[in-house]
Design a protein around this motif. Structure first.
Motif, short mmCIF file in Angstrom:
data_model
loop_
_atom_site.label_atom_id
_atom_site.label_comp_id
_atom_site.label_asym_id
_atom_site.label_seq_id
_atom_site.Cartn_x
_atom_site.Cartn_y
_atom_site.Cartn_z
N MET A 98 0.85 -1.19 0.00
CA MET A 98 0.00 0.00 0.00
C MET A 98 0.88 1.24 0.00
O MET A 98 1.96 1.24 0.59
N THR A 99 0.40 2.30 -0.62
CA THR A 99 1.16 3.55 -0.55
C THR A 99 0.97 4.14 0.85
O THR A 99 -0.07 3.96 1.45
N ARG B 203 0.26 6.96 1.81
CA ARG B 203 -0.79 7.94 1.97
C ARG B 203 -2.18 7.37 1.76
O ARG B 203 -3.16 8.10 1.69
N PHE B 204 -2.27 6.07 1.62
CA PHE B 204 -3.58 5.46 1.38
C PHE B 204 -4.56 5.87 2.46
O PHE B 204 -4.25 5.85 3.65
N ARG B 205 -5.76 6.26 2.02
CA ARG B 205 -6.75 6.71 3.00
C ARG B 205 -7.79 5.63 3.21
O ARG B 205 -8.69 5.45 2.41
N PHE C 107 -5.61 7.78 9.17
CA PHE C 107 -6.22 6.78 8.28
C PHE C 107 -5.60 5.42 8.53
O PHE C 107 -4.39 5.31 8.67
#
Ligand code: SF4
Ligand code: SF4
Lengths: 372, 146
Positions: free
Chosen positions: B42-43, B45-47, B120
């Motif tokens: 996952m990146t 910054r994944f929200r 997040f």
């Protein structure tokens, strides 16, 4: 008008296209009155996924409407973000730092490319070719990954804020985007060899689904639909907003008025968007990505404000009326596909059903945006 | 007549060019991922849905029960409740419920939180058959982590 074979008894029947037709990626119903294989009359029936976006906007604060913008045109959500934040910034008199505007342009243009790639795949799918979709999605996936790394979401972005953007980009994004531009440029000839020059596609699109410039004006069609009919109109060029005047790009215009022309406009636009992104990355200024003094609760002064942006499907305008309170008094959204679809009824008269589907695909309909 | 023949030949040739491309790609490495067996990272910054942050010093939540997130949320998915306790400055969090069925993952709550008490999560495998599965008690989740 094509050879229009009227049956002896003048018998027609009604054919329902939709509401769940796989060719229309959403829930649109078209009531077709058919004479054999020919269309006598077509009446689009809208509203199956009407969600009262305008009314929702009038019932929540200015900032709370932001996530809604990404859910109208889910394929070019960032342009919708852009339209809404710009009109509120104009109303509230918020100045946006230059870097933020650059980031907005970069991400919105990448989003436009992804929208066109998806349209390309889906359009060929409508015409019966399956494999181009997979190639297009392969490239689109790279854009989604890039945008996910800055915005945090993959489809319904909510990245722009009043006065700037939510996150700054990093080195990886810049490097990834440059690599992607190169990759897509290398792939474009493949797309043209695989699809554009294909004899089956050419015969299915050339001189099929004529939409005259006059008809575009009559129905208010914008975007690639009007540019495929020889009207040189692009909001980015003719009513420039953001930092678009600083970039050197062309507006592809084709005079043929047929489905092929609209196809070519979009294919050329991919390259133009890549050019914009490339120049923006070169010129990217340093600085903050968020204006310093943005009030926590926005209350624009009384007035009537409008701002239009160019989305992948045409010009999207937002009109807000403020009465000075913390919610908009009126929020009017002008969606491009609604106008583009309106001409379908007139344009497809006397056409064969499969040709009408090709015409409909070339309009690039996004149903949630029509219904709003 | 000549044009007709020429069109047939160039048309047939265009089909072979397309076939050539598909054959070339057939022998290139696969780009898809066999999802449940392989996953992609996952990146950062994944929200995902929101989550309470643990205060490293006290091991408790950082939330000061100001209710800003509740007010900022466009869909009213957050319910925050707190109470006054003897000997503790400010309020103590007693309830933090997120109704994920309504959340649009916009992130306005996270931005509005001055003490940075929410963030997040990276959860994305969220499938369920009952609505109740999506009413998250974030306070319990935080305690379960401790
Ligand atoms: S992400 Fe948005 S919708 Fe979800 S809880 Fe936070 S403010 Fe509400
Ligand atoms: S804004 Fe932050 S501190 Fe305030 S109630 Fe919400 S989570 Fe707690």
């Amino acid at each position: 008008m094509s050879a229009f074979a009227k049956s002896e008894a003048n018998e027609t029947f009604v054919l329902n296209l939709g509401p769940q037709h796989p060719a229309t990626h959403g829930v649109l119903r078209v009531k077709l009155t058919m004479d054999g294989e020919y269309i006598v009359e077509a009446e689009p029936v809208l509203g199956y996924i009407h969600r009262m976006h305008e009314k929702m906007g009038e019932n929540r604060t200015w900032a709370q409407f932001l996530p809604n913008t990404g859910r109208m045109d889910y394929l070019h959500a960032l342009a919708y973000n852009h339209g809404y934040v710009s009109v509120v910034e104009r109303a509230a008199g918020i100045a946006v730092p230059e870097r933020a505007e650059y980031l907005r342009v970069i991400t919105a243009e990448l989003n436009r490319v992804s929208s066109h790639l998806l349209w390309f795949g889906a359009f060929i799918l409508d015409l019966g070719g399956f494999s181009p979709l997979l190639y297009a999605f392969d490239d689109r996936e790279h854009i989604l990954d890039l945008l996910e790394s800055v915005t945090g979401s993959r489809l319904t972005y909510c990245y722009f804020r009043f006065g700037g953007v939510y996150n700054d980009i990093d080195e990886n994004f810049v490097a990834g985007t440059r690599a992607f531009i190169k990759r897509l440029r290398d792939r474009m000839p493949m797309y043209h060899n695989l699809v554009t020059k294909n004899i089956i596609l050419m015969t299915r699109l050339k001189e099929i689904g004529p939409i005259s410039a006059e008809m575009c004006r009559k129905y208010g069609a914008t975007g690639p639909v009007c540019r495929g009919s020889g009207i040189n109109f692009d909001v980015r060029k003719h009513e420039p907003y953001s930092v678009y005047p600083e970039f050197d790009f062309e507006v592809p215009v084709y005079e043929q008025c047929d489905s092929m022309a609209r196809y070519m406009v979009r294919m050329d636009e991919i390259e133009q968007s890549l050019r914009i992104v490339e120049q923006a990355l070169d010129k990217l200024p340093d600085g903050p990505v968020m204006a310093e003094k943005v009030p926590k609760i926005i209350k624009p002064p009384k007035g009537d404000y409008y701002h239009a942006v160019e989305t992948a499907r045409g010009s999207f305008g937002v009109r807000v009326v403020s009465d000075g309170s913390n919610t908009p008094y009126r929020l009017k959204l002008r969606a491009p596909t609604f106008s583009n679809l309106s001409l379908f009824g007139e344009a497809c008269q006397g056409m064969l059903l499969p040709d009408a589907l090709a015409l409909m695909g070339s309009l690039d309909l996004v149903i949630p945006e029509i219904d709003r | 007549m000549i044009d007709y023949l020429r069109e047939i030949i160039s048309g047939t040739w265009s089909l072979f060019v397309g076939l050539g491309i598909t054959i070339r790609y057939f022998f290139q490495p696969v780009v898809t991922v066999q999802y449940p067996y392989e996953t992609l990272p996952m990146t950062p910054r994944f929200r995902g849905h929101i989550e309470l942050v643990k205060d490293e010093e006290t091991g408790e939540t950082k939330c000061i029960v100001c209710g800003m997130c509740q007010k900022a949320c466009p869909s009213n998915c957050i319910t925050v409740n707190g109470e006054k306790r003897e000997g503790v400055k400010g309020k103590v969090l007693t309830e933090y419920t997120l109704d994920f069925t309504k959340c649009s993952l916009c992130g306005l709550c996270v931005e509005s939180c001055t003490p940075k008490a929410i963030t997040f999560s990276k959860d994305y495998n969220l499938a369920g058959v009952r609505k109740e599965a999506y009413i998250f008690d974030l306070k319990k989740r935080l305690e379960a982590k401790n």
